[in-house]
Write a protein that holds these residues in place. Structure first.
Motif, PDB file in Angstrom:
ATOM      1  N   VAL A  20       4.264  15.925 -27.907  1.00 32.43           N
ATOM      2  CA  VAL A  20       5.307  16.349 -28.834  1.00 32.43           C
ATOM      3  C   VAL A  20       6.644  16.509 -28.118  1.00 32.43           C
ATOM      4  CG1 VAL A  20       6.085  18.236 -30.330  1.00 32.43           C
ATOM      5  CG2 VAL A  20       3.707  17.466 -30.432  1.00 32.43           C
ATOM      6  N   ASN A  59       6.223  12.258 -32.583  1.00 29.41           N
ATOM      7  CA  ASN A  59       7.396  11.976 -33.428  1.00 29.41           C
ATOM      8  C   ASN A  59       8.567  11.384 -32.659  1.00 29.41           C
ATOM      9  OD1 ASN A  59       6.253  12.850 -35.855  1.00 29.41           O
ATOM     10  ND2 ASN A  59       6.773  14.977 -35.463  1.00 29.41           N
ATOM     11  N   GLU A  86       5.207  19.843 -39.168  1.00 31.40           N
ATOM     12  CA  GLU A  86       6.661  20.014 -39.110  1.00 31.40           C
ATOM     13  C   GLU A  86       7.011  21.408 -38.593  1.00 31.40           C
ATOM     14  OE1 GLU A  86      10.672  19.703 -39.179  1.00 31.40           O
ATOM     15  OE2 GLU A  86       9.214  18.083 -39.328  1.00 31.40           O
ATOM     16  N   LYS A  91       6.333  21.424 -34.958  1.00 26.79           N
ATOM     17  CA  LYS A  91       7.392  20.668 -34.290  1.00 26.79           C
ATOM     18  C   LYS A  91       8.603  21.564 -34.032  1.00 26.79           C
ATOM     19  CE  LYS A  91      10.463  16.697 -35.066  1.00 26.79           C
ATOM     20  NZ  LYS A  91      10.851  15.642 -36.036  1.00 26.79           N
TER      21      LYS A  91
END
Length: 217
Positions: A153, A184, A46, A49
């Motif tokens: 990503v 994601n 996370e 990201k």
């Protein structure tokens, strides 16, 4: 519960700020307090990201993406994490070629997926990051894998993934492999547009999907 949530947030923030020393310190603390190693890796993902988002917003640079990857690799070296990636058997279930597609330098999700696939008996050929479509084609011809895993990503990687699938079609080897996408931002609609067989937003789920793809192949 409040302290656990606070620790989670601190870990994510430390990765986002590329504070390597603080990430390792917080990660070690979390593991010693009983946090599940794979959950910790999700927190690290996370944070990475968010680094990727800052890069897309031109607030971070390529060097920052690379730094995020180095921090991730440091976390992977923690003993509790390494124990999650120890192979249980020497028996090979299948073979997969994986790589982060052209235009993306992220390897965190790919590396977690690779480690879990190896633990579950797959031989993994890792092509690295920023991999052009012709490299995937050559690897499929050379290694004859059962599955090809395309990772990305950045939202721009949808087109790069589509380019890989089209290149495999043109080379006449698309039907010899199953293709799974990881990222994601990947949705069912994106998967259909790209022309892949399946997709996942979670590395552990990706392993289950690959086992199913292997049975259906």
């Amino acid at each position: 519960m409040k302290n656990i949530i606070t620790l989670n947030d601190l870990i994510i923030k430390a990765v986002e700020e590329l504070d390597e020393e603080r990430v390792i310190k917080l990660a070690s603390k979390a593991l010693k307090s009983g946090m599940d190693p794979l959950f910790l890796l999700d927190l690290i993902k996370e944070g990475v990201k968010r680094v990727g988002k800052l890069y897309e917003e031109q607030k971070y640079f390529i060097a920052d993406l690379i730094m995020a990857g180095l921090i991730f690799k440091e976390v992977l070296e923690l003993e509790e994490i390494k124990a999650q990636f120890q192979r249980k058997s020497d028996e090979i279930e299948g073979k997969i070629v994986v790589g982060t597609v052209k235009g993306d330098l992220h390897d965190i999700g790919k590396d977690i997926f690779k480690g879990l696939m190896e633990v579950n008996g797959f031989e993994v050929i890792d092509l690295g990051v920023d991999v052009p479509e012709d490299a995937f084609v050559k690897s499929v011809i050379k290694y004859k894998p059962d599955i090809v895993g395309l990772s990305g990503v950045l939202t721009t990687t949808v087109e790069s993934m589509k380019d890989v699938v089209e290149a495999l079609v043109q080379a006449g080897v698309r039907n010899s492999v199953k293709i799974i996408l990881g990222g994601n931002h990947i949705t069912r609609e994106a998967c259909e547009y790209i022309g892949a067989d399946s997709f996942t937003n979670d590395a552990s789920e990706g392993v289950k999907i690959c086992k199913q793809l292997l049975k259906s192949k």
